[in-house]
Write a protein that holds these residues in place. Structure first.
Motif, PDB file in Angstrom:
ATOM      1  N   GLN A  79       0.795  -1.210   0.032  1.00 25.10           N
ATOM      2  CA  GLN A  79       0.078  -0.061  -0.058  1.00 25.10           C
ATOM      3  C   GLN A  79       0.618   1.202  -0.140  1.00 25.10           C
ATOM      4  N   CYS A  80       1.788   1.123   0.971  1.00 28.12           N
ATOM      5  CA  CYS A  80       2.752   2.462   0.981  1.00 28.12           C
ATOM      6  C   CYS A  80       3.452   2.592  -0.389  1.00 28.12           C
ATOM      7  N   GLN A  81       4.046   1.514  -1.042  1.00 28.90           N
ATOM      8  CA  GLN A  81       4.554   1.464  -2.299  1.00 28.90           C
ATOM      9  C   GLN A  81       3.881   2.111  -3.440  1.00 28.90           C
ATOM     10  N   GLY A  82       2.441   1.532  -3.162  1.00 25.66           N
ATOM     11  CA  GLY A  82       1.636   2.141  -4.282  1.00 25.66           C
ATOM     12  C   GLY A  82       1.231   3.538  -4.251  1.00 25.66           C
ATOM     13  N   MET A  83       1.245   4.080  -3.245  1.00 28.21           N
ATOM     14  CA  MET A  83       1.029   5.325  -3.039  1.00 28.21           C
ATOM     15  C   MET A  83       2.126   6.109  -3.674  1.00 28.21           C
ATOM     16  N   PHE A  84       3.415   5.551  -3.320  1.00 32.79           N
ATOM     17  CA  PHE A  84       4.655   6.137  -3.848  1.00 32.79           C
ATOM     18  C   PHE A  84       4.547   6.069  -5.423  1.00 32.79           C
ATOM     19  N   THR A 155      14.383  -2.250  11.422  1.00 33.92           N
ATOM     20  CA  THR A 155      14.626  -0.766  11.032  1.00 33.92           C
ATOM     21  C   THR A 155      14.591  -0.719   9.350  1.00 33.92           C
ATOM     22  N   PHE A 156      15.237  -1.504   8.755  1.00 33.75           N
ATOM     23  CA  PHE A 156      15.519  -1.271   7.347  1.00 33.75           C
ATOM     24  C   PHE A 156      14.028  -1.310   6.776  1.00 33.75           C
ATOM     25  N   ILE A 157      13.239  -2.411   6.865  1.00 34.46           N
ATOM     26  CA  ILE A 157      11.746  -2.587   6.298  1.00 34.46           C
ATOM     27  C   ILE A 157      11.107  -1.379   6.869  1.00 34.46           C
ATOM     28  N   GLU A 158      11.050  -1.162   8.086  1.00 43.19           N
ATOM     29  CA  GLU A 158      10.283   0.091   8.216  1.00 43.19           C
ATOM     30  C   GLU A 158      10.585   1.426   7.680  1.00 43.19           C
ATOM     31  N   PHE A 159      11.668   1.682   7.532  1.00 44.81           N
ATOM     32  CA  PHE A 159      12.154   2.854   6.865  1.00 44.81           C
ATOM     33  C   PHE A 159      11.981   2.677   5.189  1.00 44.81           C
ATOM     34  N   VAL A 160      12.630   1.618   4.750  1.00 39.42           N
ATOM     35  CA  VAL A 160      12.457   1.714   3.267  1.00 39.42           C
ATOM     36  C   VAL A 160      11.098   1.248   2.712  1.00 39.42           C
ATOM     37  N   GLY A 161      10.363   0.428   3.380  1.00 40.07           N
ATOM     38  CA  GLY A 161       9.008  -0.152   3.110  1.00 40.07           C
ATOM     39  C   GLY A 161       7.911   0.803   3.381  1.00 40.07           C
ATOM     40  N   PHE A 162       8.134   1.447   4.421  1.00 40.51           N
ATOM     41  CA  PHE A 162       6.799   2.124   5.009  1.00 40.51           C
ATOM     42  C   PHE A 162       7.161   3.876   4.920  1.00 40.51           C
ATOM     43  N   ASP A 163       7.989   4.207   5.966  1.00 38.54           N
ATOM     44  CA  ASP A 163       8.370   5.455   6.176  1.00 38.54           C
ATOM     45  C   ASP A 163       8.555   6.207   4.707  1.00 38.54           C
ATOM     46  N   ALA A 164      10.056   5.672   4.254  1.00 38.96           N
ATOM     47  CA  ALA A 164      10.327   6.521   2.863  1.00 38.96           C
ATOM     48  C   ALA A 164       9.368   6.898   1.847  1.00 38.96           C
ATOM     49  N   VAL A 244      -3.115  13.357   7.051  1.00 36.83           N
ATOM     50  CA  VAL A 244      -3.766  13.220   8.191  1.00 36.83           C
ATOM     51  C   VAL A 244      -3.953  11.651   8.609  1.00 36.83           C
ATOM     52  N   CYS A 245      -3.819  10.768   7.818  1.00 38.59           N
ATOM     53  CA  CYS A 245      -4.139   9.256   8.014  1.00 38.59           C
ATOM     54  C   CYS A 245      -2.907   8.774   8.363  1.00 38.59           C
ATOM     55  N   TYR A 246      -1.820   8.935   7.597  1.00 36.27           N
ATOM     56  CA  TYR A 246      -0.494   8.203   7.702  1.00 36.27           C
ATOM     57  C   TYR A 246       0.626   8.683   8.770  1.00 36.27           C
ATOM     58  N   MET A 247       0.734  10.148   8.674  1.00 37.27           N
ATOM     59  CA  MET A 247       1.787  10.584   9.358  1.00 37.27           C
ATOM     60  C   MET A 247       1.650  10.481  11.222  1.00 37.27           C
ATOM     61  N   PRO A 248       0.458  10.618  11.761  1.00 34.37           N
ATOM     62  CA  PRO A 248       0.432  10.389  13.103  1.00 34.37           C
ATOM     63  C   PRO A 248       0.758   8.982  13.477  1.00 34.37           C
ATOM     64  N   ILE A 249       0.360   7.842  12.709  1.00 28.52           N
ATOM     65  CA  ILE A 249       0.841   6.267  13.292  1.00 28.52           C
ATOM     66  C   ILE A 249       2.485   6.320  13.050  1.00 28.52           C
ATOM     67  N   PHE A 250       2.692   6.762  12.060  1.00 28.54           N
ATOM     68  CA  PHE A 250       4.140   6.842  11.469  1.00 28.54           C
ATOM     69  C   PHE A 250       5.004   7.521  12.629  1.00 28.54           C
ATOM     70  N   CYS A 251       4.576   8.609  13.171  1.00 32.31           N
ATOM     71  CA  CYS A 251       5.443   9.328  14.134  1.00 32.31           C
ATOM     72  C   CYS A 251       5.325   8.520  15.239  1.00 32.31           C
ATOM     73  N   TYR A 252       4.102   7.830  15.851  1.00 35.26           N
ATOM     74  CA  TYR A 252       4.115   7.133  16.836  1.00 35.26           C
ATOM     75  C   TYR A 252       5.037   5.901  16.880  1.00 35.26           C
ATOM     76  N   TYR A 253       5.135   5.297  15.861  1.00 34.75           N
ATOM     77  CA  TYR A 253       6.210   4.267  15.666  1.00 34.75           C
ATOM     78  C   TYR A 253       7.545   4.680  15.671  1.00 34.75           C
ATOM     79  N   ILE A 254       7.905   5.930  15.239  1.00 39.69           N
ATOM     80  CA  ILE A 254       9.226   6.627  15.253  1.00 39.69           C
ATOM     81  C   ILE A 254       9.500   6.768  16.841  1.00 39.69           C
ATOM     82  N   LEU A 255       8.787   7.434  17.470  1.00 33.55           N
ATOM     83  CA  LEU A 255       8.873   7.747  18.684  1.00 33.55           C
ATOM     84  C   LEU A 255       9.231   6.619  19.607  1.00 33.55           C
ATOM     85  N   SER A 256       8.400   5.352  19.366  1.00 32.93           N
ATOM     86  CA  SER A 256       8.549   4.143  20.070  1.00 32.93           C
ATOM     87  C   SER A 256       9.835   3.449  19.895  1.00 32.93           C
ATOM     88  N   ASP A 257      10.463   3.582  18.690  1.00 34.49           N
ATOM     89  CA  ASP A 257      11.741   3.244  18.515  1.00 34.49           C
ATOM     90  C   ASP A 257      12.743   4.153  19.043  1.00 34.49           C
TER      91      ASP A 257
END
Length: 304
Positions: A79-84, A155-164, A244-257
């Motif tokens: 899904q993240c890659q599809g948006m990209f 961390t690699f999967i989270e950054f390359v697959g989701f965050d970036a 609105v939909c993706y940034m809050p949960i991504f920021c949560y996971y970044i802070l949890s790391d």
């Protein structure tokens, strides 16, 4: 969550069915719309039920748990890659129009989407195999991942697959939106009704030209102008919904790391529901801003 899953299944299912029924919808850009709708549809029928099971901590067979986690990873990354890919396609057509016209085609777009799916199916498989070997037997039936056991891989999967890809999609959507607005304003100024540099035309020539125009036929705008008009709102809304939909949960996971002990299940569940809501908002955005898709959806329901 159940109502969200049903709504997401219905709306994205109609988008997919419209592509099946009307082959003329297959354009280089619309293929990425279909790819993202398919991903959202799979999230509704696979990921959302799996998330409910994990939230309730219902015991499952270890093999079933592994399959659920692996499938969820593949679908969510796709899904993240599809948006990209969707944002990159429009950016390509905007920045390099000649290259896009010569190289882009529905077959090329479909090949890119399928290759991206295969890539992440392969990349995520070793991660899940290693995770299963690291997790103790008591946790194999709870469908939870042991991120601490392979933090570098996670961390690699989270950054390359989701965050970036999501951050890049946000940036590209915003860039495309502002560029299209600038182009629209420029064309509007150039096509003004009065021009001081216009040559003078005699009354006889003016009357001849006027009488030769068929006013019964509507004047159609050039295709590029029409595409810009509909894509301005589309990419403006996509940028807002990514924010609105993706940034809050991504920021949560970044802070949890970054912060030890940063774990609030209620907040995480609420933000996950907000993230899942994008799956039902995406087809509504397509319906509102893509006239050719909207018209074919109306034809589809009239036939049924």
């Amino acid at each position: 969550m159940t109502l969200l899953a049903f709504g997401t299944t219905f709306y994205n299912g109609t988008i997919i069915l419209a592509f099946v029924k009307f082959k003329k919808l297959f354009t280089p850009f619309n293929v990425y719309i279909l790819n993202l709708s398919t991903t959202d549809f799979l999230i509704a029928i696979i990921v959302m039920p799996g998330y409910i099971l994990r939230t309730l901590n219902l015991p499952l067979h270890p093999s079933l748990c592994w399959a659920v986690l692996y499938t969820n990873d593949v679908i969510m990354v796709s899904q993240c890659q599809g948006m990209f890919l969707l944002s990159l396609s429009r950016l390509w057509s905007l920045v390099l129009p000649l290259s896009y016209k010569n190289l882009a085609s529905p077959r090329v777009s479909a090949g890119i989407c399928v290759s991206w799916w295969i890539l992440w199916i392969v990349v995520l498989l070793p991660y899940r195999i290693i995770d299963r070997s690291y997790s103790p037997k008591s946790e194999l039936a709870t469908c939870h991942s042991n991120y601490a056991a392979q933090r570098a891989y996670a961390t690699f999967i989270e950054f390359v697959g989701f965050d970036a890809p999501v951050f890049l999609a946000l940036g590209m959507n915003s860039f495309v939106f502002f560029k299209l607005v600038q182009r629209k304003m420029r064309k509007r100024n150039q096509a003004g009704p009065f021009s001081t540099n216009a040559p003078t035309i005699s009354r006889h020539v003016t009357d001849t030209v006027t009488t030769s125009i068929d006013h019964s036929k509507p004047v159609s705008r050039p295709k590029s102008v029409s595409d810009d008009a509909k894509h301005v709102r589309l990419f403006g809304l996509l940028a807002v919904f990514v924010l609105v939909c993706y940034m809050p949960i991504f920021c949560y996971y970044i802070l949890s790391d970054l912060i030890d002990g940063f774990y609030y299940p209620t907040v995480r569940n609420a933000l996950t529901c907000v993230e899942f809501s994008a799956c039902i908002l995406n087809p509504l955005i397509y319906h509102a801003n893509l006239p050719e898709l909207r018209n074919n959806l109306h034809k589809l329901f009239k036939r049924s």
